[in-house]
Design a protein around this motif. Sequence first.
Motif, mmCIF file in Angstrom:
data_model
loop_
_atom_site.group_PDB
_atom_site.id
_atom_site.type_symbol
_atom_site.label_atom_id
_atom_site.label_comp_id
_atom_site.label_asym_id
_atom_site.label_seq_id
_atom_site.Cartn_x
_atom_site.Cartn_y
_atom_site.Cartn_z
ATOM 1 N N ARG A 365 -6.445 33.834 1.007
ATOM 2 C CA ARG A 365 -5.695 35.075 0.760
ATOM 3 C C ARG A 365 -4.495 35.184 1.689
ATOM 4 O O ARG A 365 -3.382 35.525 1.260
ATOM 5 C CB ARG A 365 -6.611 36.292 0.959
ATOM 6 C CG ARG A 365 -7.570 36.553 -0.166
ATOM 7 C CD ARG A 365 -8.183 37.950 -0.041
ATOM 8 N NE ARG A 365 -8.917 38.112 1.211
ATOM 9 C CZ ARG A 365 -10.241 38.083 1.322
ATOM 10 N NH1 ARG A 365 -10.977 37.874 0.241
ATOM 11 N NH2 ARG A 365 -10.829 38.264 2.484
ATOM 12 N N GLY A 366 -4.724 34.907 2.975
ATOM 13 C CA GLY A 366 -3.637 35.028 3.941
ATOM 14 C C GLY A 366 -2.491 34.083 3.657
ATOM 15 O O GLY A 366 -1.319 34.475 3.705
ATOM 16 N N ASN A 367 -2.812 32.832 3.353
ATOM 17 C CA ASN A 367 -1.756 31.847 3.092
ATOM 18 C C ASN A 367 -1.012 32.146 1.804
ATOM 19 O O ASN A 367 0.216 32.018 1.735
ATOM 20 C CB ASN A 367 -2.359 30.445 3.051
ATOM 21 C CG ASN A 367 -2.706 29.921 4.427
ATOM 22 O OD1 ASN A 367 -2.468 30.589 5.431
ATOM 23 N ND2 ASN A 367 -3.282 28.738 4.497
ATOM 24 N N VAL A 388 1.609 21.216 7.434
ATOM 25 C CA VAL A 388 0.230 21.174 7.920
ATOM 26 C C VAL A 388 -0.592 22.348 7.394
ATOM 27 O O VAL A 388 -1.740 22.182 6.968
ATOM 28 C CB VAL A 388 0.200 21.144 9.456
ATOM 29 C CG1 VAL A 388 -1.231 21.221 9.974
ATOM 30 C CG2 VAL A 388 0.879 19.887 9.976
ATOM 31 N N ILE A 389 -0.018 23.556 7.426
ATOM 32 C CA ILE A 389 -0.781 24.759 7.099
ATOM 33 C C ILE A 389 -0.816 25.029 5.601
ATOM 34 O O ILE A 389 -1.886 25.264 5.016
ATOM 35 C CB ILE A 389 -0.195 25.981 7.837
ATOM 36 C CG1 ILE A 389 -0.280 25.776 9.346
ATOM 37 C CG2 ILE A 389 -0.931 27.258 7.429
ATOM 38 C CD1 ILE A 389 0.478 26.828 10.156
ATOM 39 N N TYR A 390 0.338 24.979 4.960
ATOM 40 C CA TYR A 390 0.426 25.451 3.578
ATOM 41 C C TYR A 390 0.314 24.324 2.556
ATOM 42 O O TYR A 390 -0.436 24.441 1.587
ATOM 43 C CB TYR A 390 1.726 26.235 3.387
ATOM 44 C CG TYR A 390 1.801 27.430 4.301
ATOM 45 C CD1 TYR A 390 1.099 28.598 4.018
ATOM 46 C CD2 TYR A 390 2.541 27.394 5.486
ATOM 47 C CE1 TYR A 390 1.137 29.689 4.866
ATOM 48 C CE2 TYR A 390 2.598 28.479 6.342
ATOM 49 C CZ TYR A 390 1.884 29.624 6.027
ATOM 50 O OH TYR A 390 1.917 30.700 6.882
ATOM 51 N N ALA A 391 1.037 23.226 2.759
ATOM 52 C CA ALA A 391 0.946 22.121 1.803
ATOM 53 C C ALA A 391 -0.408 21.435 1.863
ATOM 54 O O ALA A 391 -0.997 21.073 0.839
ATOM 55 C CB ALA A 391 2.075 21.122 2.057
ATOM 56 N N SER A 392 -0.935 21.279 3.082
ATOM 57 C CA SER A 392 -2.179 20.524 3.240
ATOM 58 C C SER A 392 -3.425 21.315 2.865
ATOM 59 O O SER A 392 -4.511 20.734 2.774
ATOM 60 C CB SER A 392 -2.303 20.035 4.691
ATOM 61 O OG SER A 392 -1.253 19.155 5.018
ATOM 62 N N MET A 393 -3.300 22.619 2.647
ATOM 63 C CA MET A 393 -4.506 23.386 2.317
ATOM 64 C C MET A 393 -5.038 23.031 0.928
ATOM 65 O O MET A 393 -6.176 23.359 0.595
ATOM 66 C CB MET A 393 -4.217 24.887 2.402
ATOM 67 C CG MET A 393 -3.355 25.459 1.299
ATOM 68 S SD MET A 393 -3.168 27.249 1.506
ATOM 69 C CE MET A 393 -2.180 27.642 0.043
#
Length: 518
Positions: A365-367, A388-393
Amino acid sequence: MSFLRSVASIVHQHRINDNLLLPQSVFFFGTQQQPSNKALQTKQSSPKNSLVELLDLRPKAPTKAKKNNYQTTEKMDTYNSAPIVATVPIFVLALALAIRYTRLFVGIWANLTVKPFPVSSSPTFPSKEVTVVIPTTFKTPDELAQCIECIQGESPKEIFVVTGDANVSAARLLVNAHSFKNVKVLGVAKLNKRTQLLTALDQVTTPITVFADDDVFWPQGYLLQLTAIFENPKVGAGGTCQRVRRNTDGAVTDFWNILGISYLSRRVFNNISTNAVDGSISTLSGRTAAYRTAILKCSEFSYYFTHDTWMGRPLNSDDDKCLTRYVYSHGWSIAIQTSTSLETTVENNSQYMSQCLRWARAHWRGNFTVMMNESYWCSAKYAWGCYVIYASMFQTPSLFVDGTLAYLLSLALASCSSSVRLGCYIAFATFLLLTKTVKMASHFKKHPGDIVWLPVLIAFSYAHGFLNLYAVATMTTTVWGGKNLHVESKAVVPPSPLLIETAPLPRKTRQVVSVSKS
């Protein structure tokens, strides 16, 4: 016109007589076929300087000598086809490995080379310039008492304990029984962490506000280390490293405890991996986070914080996600102080799975909220964090990702000998094992007996990928996992021993933290 008719007549006559319009190569979906011997013989018997050849109106058939060259070339193409086919999966495999594991290698480098913020001999924000807010359900009064004792040892100006109205009397009784100084107990009509934080924030008069959960335990010197990040005027908020308290002093801890230790160790590793590179962070953990009071003490933030929703549903959880988003969107930086680490606890039973599910839902939800409503996440400033945070999720479940890598490896090794394939498979399996272990290396160094849980941790990491899928499918569930706030709002009378003596703190929790002075 008569000339063109004559040319056409001649060409037509040659078509009939020579039958030489067969192409020297016929392609069927990329497959090259050799012309017939009859066509070649006909060509050899035809006039060498025919008008068709002079006008170049047809492809020239190969001579007998060229036929051998053609056959040789065809054999060479066939011989080279296998390496060309193998090149494709090798390239794709290399690309997939780079996309998946570049962040890990850079993360290792970042964790090894990150430098903590130095503590000034005359800090801009000493302890007396800090107020600590502790929202609590009063579910575990013993942990709350230990938490307050640790925080009071750092000498902040004030500590606000905020709980439900039904538990205000019991909380004040606990505070008085332990003779805690400068601790005020506030109440709210209904337990809601956001409301609890804002209730205390209205009474904060210091330039720095620290939000702390009721199950965190600070070591000595912690607050001085934490506020050192604000020597940088661009930093608006920050936190420190964290670890889960071991339930035993023995060689091997228990199942649920090692899962919690692993989760928080990986999270801290990931936070440093991005924050040390470009200042980005997925979430500034709400366990303990410090903020410039001026950022939060305004009507804009109060409205933003209390009207946070997901698909029309109000959010009580995800408060730390909301705070992180608000700080970044207003142009402030977030920093992590790596020179100190707090201790905390997690559920030590099957309720831990409910916690994991809540954290996973909050993560998605946060991303997604950031990606839909903000622009900072994809800016050049936070390019590394974007990857790292958004593409890799989306690289989940990891079992599918690692399985795909193994399949690509098998394609790349299809033409190799069995011994080479075996060696590569062993190397690949060893590599995967190391990637699943490196984030826990510091814990295993301190507690080598816990390494017996490594197979369980690897299996759980793969299983957690499927929990992530379930979480993204149930993001509209916004309740607190592992907590029933309606039940916990009811009055709780702490057991009498807790009113007399605080449970003894583990020695390592209150250890003296070395202070590097600038």
